[in-house]
Design a protein around this motif. Structure first.
Motif, mmCIF file in Angstrom:
data_model
loop_
_atom_site.group_PDB
_atom_site.id
_atom_site.type_symbol
_atom_site.label_atom_id
_atom_site.label_comp_id
_atom_site.label_asym_id
_atom_site.label_seq_id
_atom_site.Cartn_x
_atom_site.Cartn_y
_atom_site.Cartn_z
ATOM 1 N N GLU A 78 22.032 -113.440 -68.804
ATOM 2 C CA GLU A 78 21.426 -114.759 -68.963
ATOM 3 C C GLU A 78 22.511 -115.786 -69.233
ATOM 4 O O GLU A 78 23.389 -115.573 -70.085
ATOM 5 C CB GLU A 78 20.420 -114.760 -70.119
ATOM 6 C CG GLU A 78 19.236 -113.825 -69.927
ATOM 7 C CD GLU A 78 18.152 -114.412 -69.037
ATOM 8 O OE1 GLU A 78 17.152 -113.713 -68.795
ATOM 9 O OE2 GLU A 78 18.295 -115.567 -68.562
ATOM 10 N N ASP A 106 22.919 -120.201 -69.464
ATOM 11 C CA ASP A 106 22.307 -121.525 -69.416
ATOM 12 C C ASP A 106 22.890 -122.296 -68.240
ATOM 13 O O ASP A 106 24.101 -122.482 -68.162
ATOM 14 C CB ASP A 106 22.592 -122.268 -70.729
ATOM 15 C CG ASP A 106 21.839 -123.585 -70.826
ATOM 16 O OD1 ASP A 106 21.602 -124.040 -71.957
ATOM 17 O OD2 ASP A 106 21.507 -124.170 -69.772
ATOM 18 N N THR A 138 26.987 -122.022 -65.200
ATOM 19 C CA THR A 138 26.787 -123.261 -65.953
ATOM 20 C C THR A 138 27.601 -124.365 -65.288
ATOM 21 O O THR A 138 28.806 -124.215 -65.098
ATOM 22 C CB THR A 138 27.251 -123.120 -67.414
ATOM 23 O OG1 THR A 138 26.494 -122.105 -68.064
ATOM 24 C CG2 THR A 138 27.081 -124.447 -68.162
#
Lengths: 110, 115
Positions: A5, A7, A104
């Protein structure tokens, strides 16, 4: 739930700031941890490579791996507009298949 | 050449058409990887070659996808009967020795658009 995961951002910082980029993962078998930088319409470029837990420093870049928390970080000191790119974390158990985060997007404003 | 070279850089295909994407790895690199990168996502593993042997093809999405590296250098990724969901950037990477891709060098990719 994805194995890795990250962001997606975007993350916007002023020039000279310290940037912190992070990924979490679920597979405790991951042993090799990488950070790639990808400029628009280019292929990923390896920035940092770490085996197992610990810290690694290379110039303005520091990579940290905390296997107990399944958490990795990349710090960029004295960020420059040329650092504006997408940063991808990636990890591998030692086999053929490397799993990447979604990336990101970082913008460093002059 | 100095780096991994992929051709074509851009390809537009009509749905149902077959396409072939080429990868020229760094000379002497044993390991070769293919990845698929959808818009806004990270690369996803497709297949791995060690010299001419395809040791892992578990990431190929369907039997319409086929990859080869017959002489252990240049590799071709072929997609038959292209579908819109095949639209993505296809990345090739090569590594001198390591099988885990941790020191792999990537090409610039082929951007495939299926219309």
């Amino acid at each position: 739930q994805k194995e890795v995961e990250q962001d997606p951002g975007p993350l916007s910082v002023p020039e000279g700031a310290i940037v912190s980029l992070n990924c979490t993962y679920s597979n405790s078998a991951f042993q090799y941890f990488m950070w790639y930088r990808q400029y628009s319409r280019k292929g990923p470029e390896l920035l940092m490579y770490t085996y197992s837990s610990g810290n690694k420093e290379d110039g303005r870049f520091t990579a940290q791996v905390d296997k107990s928390s399944k958490y990795i970080s990349l710090f960029i000191r004295d960020s420059q507009p040329s650092d504006s790119a997408t940063y991808l974390c990636a990890m591998n158990t030692g086999g053929f298949k490397t799993i990447f985060g979604a990336g990101t997007r970082l913008f460093v404003k002059a | 050449g100095a780096g991994v070279s992929q051709s074509p850089r851009y390809k537009v295909a009509k749905r149902g058409q077959d396409v072939a994407l080429r990868c020229d790895p760094i000379s002497g690199h044993v390991s070769l990887f293919w990845y698929q990168q959808a818009l806004g996502q990270g690369p996803e593993f497709l297949t791995y070659f060690q010299n001419e042997a395809q040791l892992d093809k578990s990431g190929l999405p369907s039997d319409r996808f086929f990859a080869e590296r017959p002489e252990g250098s240049v590799s071709t990724l072929k997609i038959q009967r292209t579908q819109k969901e095949d639209s993505a950037v296809y990345l090739c990477a090569s590594s001198l020795v390591r099988i885990d891709g941790s020191e792999a060098f990537f090409g610039q990719g082929t951007r495939l658009t299926v219309v």
